[in-house]
Motif scaffolding. Sequence first.
Motif, PDB file in Angstrom:
ATOM      1  N   GLY A   1      24.908  24.591   6.994  1.00  0.00           N
ATOM      2  CA  GLY A   1      24.114  25.215   5.937  1.00  0.00           C
ATOM      3  C   GLY A   1      24.999  25.873   4.893  1.00  0.00           C
ATOM      4  N   PHE A   2      26.033  26.569   5.342  1.00  0.00           N
ATOM      5  CA  PHE A   2      26.964  27.193   4.399  1.00  0.00           C
ATOM      6  C   PHE A   2      27.672  26.124   3.567  1.00  0.00           C
ATOM      7  CE2 PHE A   2      31.118  28.817   3.144  1.00  0.00           C
ATOM      8  CZ  PHE A   2      30.751  29.975   2.469  1.00  0.00           C
ATOM      9  N   GLY A   3      28.077  25.044   4.207  1.00  0.00           N
ATOM     10  CA  GLY A   3      28.743  23.949   3.495  1.00  0.00           C
ATOM     11  C   GLY A   3      27.839  23.324   2.442  1.00  0.00           C
ATOM     12  N   GLN A   4      26.567  23.140   2.776  1.00  0.00           N
ATOM     13  CA  GLN A   4      25.622  22.585   1.813  1.00  0.00           C
ATOM     14  C   GLN A   4      25.403  23.538   0.648  1.00  0.00           C
ATOM     15  OE1 GLN A   4      22.335  21.780   4.471  1.00  0.00           O
ATOM     16  NE2 GLN A   4      22.903  19.611   4.643  1.00  0.00           N
ATOM     17  N   LEU A   5      25.332  24.831   0.946  1.00  0.00           N
ATOM     18  CA  LEU A   5      25.178  25.832  -0.108  1.00  0.00           C
ATOM     19  C   LEU A   5      26.382  25.801  -1.046  1.00  0.00           C
ATOM     20  CD1 LEU A   5      23.742  28.242  -1.432  1.00  0.00           C
ATOM     21  CD2 LEU A   5      24.869  29.702   0.264  1.00  0.00           C
ATOM     22  N   ALA A   6      27.583  25.765  -0.477  1.00  0.00           N
ATOM     23  CA  ALA A   6      28.798  25.717  -1.293  1.00  0.00           C
ATOM     24  C   ALA A   6      28.828  24.467  -2.164  1.00  0.00           C
ATOM     25  CB  ALA A   6      30.037  25.766  -0.394  1.00  0.00           C
ATOM     26  N   LYS A   7      28.486  23.328  -1.584  1.00  0.00           N
ATOM     27  CA  LYS A   7      28.496  22.071  -2.332  1.00  0.00           C
ATOM     28  C   LYS A   7      27.505  22.114  -3.492  1.00  0.00           C
ATOM     29  CE  LYS A   7      27.998  17.084  -1.695  1.00  0.00           C
ATOM     30  NZ  LYS A   7      27.708  16.001  -0.746  1.00  0.00           N
ATOM     31  N   ALA A   8      26.311  22.611  -3.229  1.00  0.00           N
ATOM     32  CA  ALA A   8      25.289  22.684  -4.278  1.00  0.00           C
ATOM     33  C   ALA A   8      25.675  23.691  -5.361  1.00  0.00           C
ATOM     34  CB  ALA A   8      23.937  23.064  -3.665  1.00  0.00           C
ATOM     35  N   ALA A   9      26.196  24.831  -4.958  1.00  0.00           N
ATOM     36  CA  ALA A   9      26.546  25.872  -5.927  1.00  0.00           C
ATOM     37  C   ALA A   9      27.713  25.447  -6.815  1.00  0.00           C
ATOM     38  CB  ALA A   9      26.895  27.172  -5.206  1.00  0.00           C
ATOM     39  N   MET A  10      28.646  24.698  -6.262  1.00  0.00           N
ATOM     40  CA  MET A  10      29.858  24.346  -7.006  1.00  0.00           C
ATOM     41  C   MET A  10      29.754  22.999  -7.724  1.00  0.00           C
ATOM     42  SD  MET A  10      31.465  27.082  -6.612  1.00  0.00           S
ATOM     43  CE  MET A  10      33.091  26.788  -7.263  1.00  0.00           C
ATOM     44  N   ALA A  11      28.661  22.296  -7.560  1.00  0.00           N
ATOM     45  CA  ALA A  11      28.507  21.000  -8.229  1.00  0.00           C
ATOM     46  C   ALA A  11      28.490  21.207  -9.744  1.00  0.00           C
ATOM     47  CB  ALA A  11      27.215  20.328  -7.779  1.00  0.00           C
ATOM     48  N   PRO A  12      29.157  20.311 -10.478  1.00  0.00           N
ATOM     49  CA  PRO A  12      29.126  20.435 -11.943  1.00  0.00           C
ATOM     50  C   PRO A  12      27.694  20.366 -12.458  1.00  0.00           C
ATOM     51  CG  PRO A  12      30.799  18.856 -11.258  1.00  0.00           C
ATOM     52  CD  PRO A  12      29.990  19.201 -10.033  1.00  0.00           C
ATOM     53  N   GLY A  13      27.423  21.169 -13.414  1.00  0.00           N
ATOM     54  CA  GLY A  13      26.101  21.208 -14.049  1.00  0.00           C
ATOM     55  C   GLY A  13      26.293  21.731 -15.452  1.00  0.00           C
ATOM     56  N   THR A  14      25.493  22.678 -15.839  1.00  0.00           N
ATOM     57  CA  THR A  14      25.659  23.304 -17.143  1.00  0.00           C
ATOM     58  C   THR A  14      27.018  23.988 -17.221  1.00  0.00           C
ATOM     59  OG1 THR A  14      23.275  23.612 -17.299  1.00  0.00           O
ATOM     60  CG2 THR A  14      24.640  24.919 -18.787  1.00  0.00           C
ATOM     61  N   LEU A  15      27.395  24.638 -16.119  1.00  0.00           N
ATOM     62  CA  LEU A  15      28.745  25.211 -16.013  1.00  0.00           C
ATOM     63  C   LEU A  15      29.652  24.187 -15.352  1.00  0.00           C
ATOM     64  CD1 LEU A  15      27.944  28.811 -14.699  1.00  0.00           C
ATOM     65  CD2 LEU A  15      28.595  28.140 -17.021  1.00  0.00           C
ATOM     66  N   SER A  16      30.871  24.112 -15.814  1.00  0.00           N
ATOM     67  CA  SER A  16      31.826  23.182 -15.220  1.00  0.00           C
ATOM     68  C   SER A  16      32.295  23.707 -13.863  1.00  0.00           C
ATOM     69  CB  SER A  16      33.046  23.020 -16.131  1.00  0.00           C
ATOM     70  OG  SER A  16      33.812  24.218 -16.158  1.00  0.00           O
ATOM     71  N   GLU A  17      32.851  22.818 -13.069  1.00  0.00           N
ATOM     72  CA  GLU A  17      33.409  23.219 -11.783  1.00  0.00           C
ATOM     73  C   GLU A  17      34.526  24.257 -11.988  1.00  0.00           C
ATOM     74  OE1 GLU A  17      35.132  21.195  -7.681  1.00  0.00           O
ATOM     75  OE2 GLU A  17      34.993  19.968  -9.476  1.00  0.00           O
ATOM     76  N   LYS A  18      35.301  24.099 -13.043  1.00  0.00           N
ATOM     77  CA  LYS A  18      36.376  25.058 -13.325  1.00  0.00           C
ATOM     78  C   LYS A  18      35.810  26.454 -13.573  1.00  0.00           C
ATOM     79  CE  LYS A  18      38.657  24.545 -17.163  1.00  0.00           C
ATOM     80  NZ  LYS A  18      39.658  24.173 -18.193  1.00  0.00           N
ATOM     81  N   HIS A  19      34.752  26.546 -14.365  1.00  0.00           N
ATOM     82  CA  HIS A  19      34.159  27.850 -14.638  1.00  0.00           C
ATOM     83  C   HIS A  19      33.560  28.464 -13.371  1.00  0.00           C
ATOM     84  CE1 HIS A  19      34.459  26.449 -18.853  1.00  0.00           C
ATOM     85  NE2 HIS A  19      34.853  27.699 -18.982  1.00  0.00           N
ATOM     86  N   LYS A  20      32.980  27.631 -12.548  1.00  0.00           N
ATOM     87  CA  LYS A  20      32.432  28.126 -11.288  1.00  0.00           C
ATOM     88  C   LYS A  20      33.538  28.612 -10.361  1.00  0.00           C
ATOM     89  CE  LYS A  20      28.189  25.440 -11.511  1.00  0.00           C
ATOM     90  NZ  LYS A  20      27.282  24.532 -10.816  1.00  0.00           N
ATOM     91  N   GLU A  21      34.656  27.906 -10.337  1.00  0.00           N
ATOM     92  CA  GLU A  21      35.792  28.343  -9.509  1.00  0.00           C
ATOM     93  C   GLU A  21      36.386  29.644 -10.038  1.00  0.00           C
ATOM     94  OE1 GLU A  21      36.792  27.524  -6.631  1.00  0.00           O
ATOM     95  OE2 GLU A  21      35.868  25.581  -6.311  1.00  0.00           O
TER      96      GLU A  21
END
Length: 115
Positions: free
Chosen positions: A30-50
């Motif tokens: 569940g934690f892994g799925q949450l991390a994957k969904a939260a960090m997926a590129p979207g309106t914010l880039s993966e870099k900005h999320k990191e």
Amino acid sequence: MSTFDHPTLIKNISQSMTELRKAQPEAMQGFGQLAKAAMAPGTLSEKHKELMALAIGITQHCSGCIGFHVKALHRVGCTREELEEALAVCVYTGGGPALMYASEALKAWETMAPL
């Protein structure tokens, strides 16, 4: 100056998480799925999320988070200048304690840079 060996720290944490995955597979999945969904590129880039994740790790005083997210920032093409700008915001919002961990993050950046 940070005395952490971030590559070894994240390796040790990863090994410990392997044991926790065996003991608590549903929770860790569940934690892994949450991390994957939260960090997926979207309106914010993966870099900005990191960068955001690193900032939270710094202000929460988490050396492991610093190691994992600095490693990811190298992978997604973050520049040192972008990192430094984000670190300044951490210090602004987190004060002196954040300054200590921001310094640690900068050292991690240097030691974890790809060759």
